[in-house]
Design an enzyme around this catalytic site. Structure first.
Site, PDB file in Angstrom:
ATOM      1  N   GLU A 226       0.846  -1.197   0.000  1.00 46.11           N
ATOM      2  CA  GLU A 226       0.000   0.000   0.000  1.00 46.11           C
ATOM      3  C   GLU A 226       0.880   1.244   0.000  1.00 46.11           C
ATOM      4  OE1 GLU A 226      -3.774   2.029   2.397  1.00 46.11           O
ATOM      5  OE2 GLU A 226      -2.875   0.192   3.168  1.00 46.11           O
ATOM      6  N   GLY A 382       3.306   2.059  10.479  1.00 46.63           N
ATOM      7  CA  GLY A 382       3.181   1.486  11.808  1.00 46.63           C
ATOM      8  C   GLY A 382       2.773   0.027  11.743  1.00 46.63           C
ATOM      9  N   ALA A 383       1.812  -0.255  10.866  1.00 47.49           N
ATOM     10  CA  ALA A 383       1.339  -1.627  10.674  1.00 47.49           C
ATOM     11  C   ALA A 383       0.558  -1.666   9.370  1.00 47.49           C
ATOM     12  CB  ALA A 383       0.467  -2.069  11.849  1.00 47.49           C
ATOM     13  N   GLU A 385      -2.559  -4.009   7.186  1.00 47.19           N
ATOM     14  CA  GLU A 385      -3.648  -4.965   7.368  1.00 47.19           C
ATOM     15  C   GLU A 385      -3.723  -6.029   6.287  1.00 47.19           C
ATOM     16  OE1 GLU A 385      -5.549  -1.463   5.025  1.00 47.19           O
ATOM     17  OE2 GLU A 385      -4.043  -1.726   6.579  1.00 47.19           O
ATOM     18  N   ASN A 386      -2.617  -6.401   5.644  1.00 49.66           N
ATOM     19  CA  ASN A 386      -2.650  -7.428   4.605  1.00 49.66           C
ATOM     20  C   ASN A 386      -3.541  -8.593   5.022  1.00 49.66           C
ATOM     21  OD1 ASN A 386      -0.276  -6.023   3.384  1.00 49.66           O
ATOM     22  ND2 ASN A 386       0.768  -6.911   5.143  1.00 49.66           N
ATOM     23  N   HIS A 418      -7.053  -2.310  15.425  1.00 48.89           N
ATOM     24  CA  HIS A 418      -7.275  -1.558  14.188  1.00 48.89           C
ATOM     25  C   HIS A 418      -6.970  -2.413  12.961  1.00 48.89           C
ATOM     26  CE1 HIS A 418      -7.188   2.198  11.698  1.00 48.89           C
ATOM     27  NE2 HIS A 418      -6.359   1.470  10.970  1.00 48.89           N
ATOM     28  N   GLU A 419      -5.813  -3.057  12.957  1.00 51.28           N
ATOM     29  CA  GLU A 419      -5.431  -3.841  11.778  1.00 51.28           C
ATOM     30  C   GLU A 419      -6.331  -5.063  11.615  1.00 51.28           C
ATOM     31  OE1 GLU A 419      -3.540  -2.355   9.814  1.00 51.28           O
ATOM     32  OE2 GLU A 419      -2.905  -0.851  11.268  1.00 51.28           O
ATOM     33  N   HIS A 422      -9.728  -4.139  10.049  1.00 54.16           N
ATOM     34  CA  HIS A 422      -9.659  -3.916   8.604  1.00 54.16           C
ATOM     35  C   HIS A 422     -10.087  -5.155   7.820  1.00 54.16           C
ATOM     36  CE1 HIS A 422      -8.299   0.030   7.575  1.00 54.16           C
ATOM     37  NE2 HIS A 422      -7.198  -0.019   8.302  1.00 54.16           N
ATOM     38  N   GLU A 441     -10.080   3.841   6.361  1.00 58.89           N
ATOM     39  CA  GLU A 441      -9.274   4.271   7.500  1.00 58.89           C
ATOM     40  C   GLU A 441     -10.091   5.042   8.538  1.00 58.89           C
ATOM     41  OE1 GLU A 441      -6.607   3.047   8.147  1.00 58.89           O
ATOM     42  OE2 GLU A 441      -5.808   2.340   6.236  1.00 58.89           O
TER      43      GLU A 441
END
Length: 593
Positions: A226, A382-383, A385-386, A418-419, A422, A441
């Site tokens: 991304e 930071g991270a 979400e794959n 959060h991830e 997603h 987001e």
């Protein structure tokens, strides 16, 4: 800016350059822009100041070649940067329902072979939008960063395309197969049928310091796709509205990597070379099966290329399970370097809490058999979400009671949540284009805020969230980087991974349950996920789902609502929650985007 700073007045150069650049953008705009009255009154003075300061800026910016970064900025200011406009959205010319990837890794990160077998079909929506004649087929233009990816072969339906029918353009990062060559190799494409394109490329991930595409972190392979990193990995339609079923085969030397991971469920693997059926045409079989291992992963849900992930490394793990409300057992794996594993237990516990909370509050159950979190030292975000393979910067996932504060633990729990959230708000239902970034987001920030509020103190969490708005979002909205939650244009999308899109977007989403009520909001999100599962949509689709779930016999939404400018004198929202604004109840929400 790069280059050494010269003493004295040269420190003003960035401000002068920005002033000139800003004036040039306004002066060269093809259409008048909607500008606040106070700003309009200031424009003449801005132009006058820019004209007066131009010679001064030129004088200060002169210098030896080693210090020409400011000078480059000044010369660029005269020409407005190329902008991508939301109103200019055009559907992709082709769809890619299936993508099969083969990756042969090396021990040192050099000379990595990547093959891709992609099933394409002409997009009827594009043909209808552009008025293309029946039986015609457009050229196939794929996104690929040719400076870092050496494309060695292109085949269509097994036929190698001659070099003179393939155009490689480094400036636009594209590889184009001519319409004539495509029609000759795949006549079924003329009738809207499927055809297969196979590409083979070489790349050196160890030299990839941009941390986009495939790169190395402490001897391990990792990816970040991304927003537009996939083009540094495979020639493809690198845009979020092209969704594919992915399968990935990884082949790597033994002794260097004990984990070969990608999206989805593991469908095979072991010692020896990968079976020939998984190799792309043009990729030679391994010379020997000794000292080689392989693994194959298949993801059963269509997803855009930006959600692809691959990790290969020597990693330790914490293994756990979660039982969904329907009774399925999901394997959970937290992977990191051995020294970091003792600090990963809180992340695993946070993941299980997030999975349970999403089932209770949104009715969203995890859909696959396994879920991975991988912590790496070199990661540009930071991270990420794959799908089924979240990748984290170690800063945002490690926590130990002997060194971490309560805030550190809260932050790890929020980011892990959060991830994971997603998986539905961003992955199963994704954004049509990057202008809709807040669709995934902003909504997901709101969800992780509510997750923390339910598990901890709601008043304290709300105070903390408003502090972030006041300290960062207000400053951004009042400064030169001001932009709406859903921008009208961008030069590079990476500029809009901002506190306005994330936290400002979350505040727009928060107004839905605040005005409609929590029950009405839940009915709307249920319909949104059900209606658009496996699709790439816009912020307007989200708003429409909440309307349709709570009002009956509504007129169809305006198809041009996404690009229609705000009109002076339009009716505004007045009496929540059921005062209609225009023809649809939530028109005001569309304006807030």
């Amino acid at each position: 800016a790069g280059g050494a700073r010269r003493p004295g007045p040269i420190c003003a150069a960035p401000m002068l350059s920005r002033a000139i650049r800003s004036a040039a953008r306004v002066a060269s705009a093809s259409k008048p822009r909607r500008v606040p009255a106070a700003s309009r009154r200031a424009l003449p003075a801005t132009f006058a100041l820019a004209r007066a300061l131009a010679p001064l800026a030129s004088h200060f910016l002169r210098g030896p070649p080693a210090s020409r970064a400011f000078s480059d900025m000044a010369s660029d200011a005269a020409a407005a940067p190329k902008e991508t406009m939301r109103r200019d959205y055009v559907p992709p010319a082709f769809l890619a329902p299936k993508l099969d990837i083969f990756v042969r890794l090396s021990a040192d990160g050099k000379d990595v072979t990547v093959g891709a077998r992609t099933t394409f079909t002409a997009n009827p929506e594009y043909i209808a939008r552009t008025g293309m004649a029946a039986g015609a087929v457009p050229a196939l233009q794929l996104d690929v960063d040719l400076k870092h990816v050496d494309v060695q072969a292109v085949r269509v339906n097994g036929k190698e395309i001659p070099a003179d029918a393939v155009t490689k353009d480094e400036a636009t990062s594209t590889l184009t197969v001519s319409a004539a060559a495509l029609a000759e190799a795949a006549p079924e494409a003329l009738a809207g049928g499927e055809f297969v394109v196979e590409t083979v490329n070489k790349q050196n991930p160890v030299e990839n310091l941009a941390l986009e595409g495939l790169y190395m972190s402490q001897g391990d392979y990792c990816t970040q796709m991304e927003a537009e990193g996939f083009r540094r990995f495979v020639p493809h339609l690198d845009r979020p509205d092209v969704l594919s079923l992915f399968s990935t085969t990884i082949e790597a030397p033994t002794g260097y990597f004990n984990e070969l991971l990608s999206n989805g469920n593991r469908m095979g693997g072991g010692d020896g070379a990968a079976p020939a059926e998984f190799l792309t045409a043009g990729v030679d079989a391994a010379a020997s099966s000794d000292g080689i291992q392989w693994a194959r992963w298949e993801h059963p849900v269509p997803k855009p290329a930006y959600l692809f992930a691959l990790v290969a490394g020597k990693l330790s793990s914490i293994d756990d399970t979660f039982t969904t409300r329907s009774g399925r057992t999901v394997a959970l794996r937290m992977l990191a370097k051995e020294a970091d594993i003792p600090k990963c237990h809180w992340a695993v516990a946070s993941l299980k809490r997030a999975m349970e909370w999403d089932e209770l509050r949104y009715g969203r159950e995890y859909d696959l058999d396994i879920f991975h979190i991988v912590a790496v030292a070199s990661f540009s975000m930071g991270a990420m979400e794959n799908s089924s393979l979240n990748v984290f910067n170690i800063k945002y996932v490690l926590a130990d009671e002997s060194t971490a504060t309560d805030t550190d633990f809260d932050n790890v729990q929020a980011v892990v949540g959060h991830e994971y959230f997603h998986n539905w708000s961003g992955n199963r239902v994704t954004c049509r284009d990057w202008f809709q970034l807040s669709l995934k987001e902003g909504f997901t920030v709101f969800r992780d805020q509510e997750f923390t509020s339910d598990l901890a103190s709601r008043p304290i969490k709300r105070i903390s969230d408003v502090d972030v708005l006041r300290a960062y979002q207000f400053a951004e909205a009042g400064g030169p980087m001001s932009h709406p939650v859903r921008p009208a244009s961008f030069v590079t999308i990476n500029n809009f991974y901002s506190v306005t899109v994330y936290n400002g977007g979350a505040e727009v989403v928060r107004m839905y349950p605040s005005i409609l009520g929590r029950g009405a909001f839940r009915r709307g999100t249920d319909l949104y996920f059900e209606r658009h599962d496996g699709q790439a949509v816009t912020c307007d689709h989200f708003c429409t789902a909440l309307e349709d779930a709570n009002w009956k016999d509504l007129p169809a939404p305006d198809a041009a609502a996404d690009s229609s400018p705000f009109k002076e004198g339009e009716e505004v929202w007045v009496d929540p929650p059921f005062q209609r604004c225009g023809e649809r109840p939530l028109t005001q929400f569309r304006r807030w985007y």
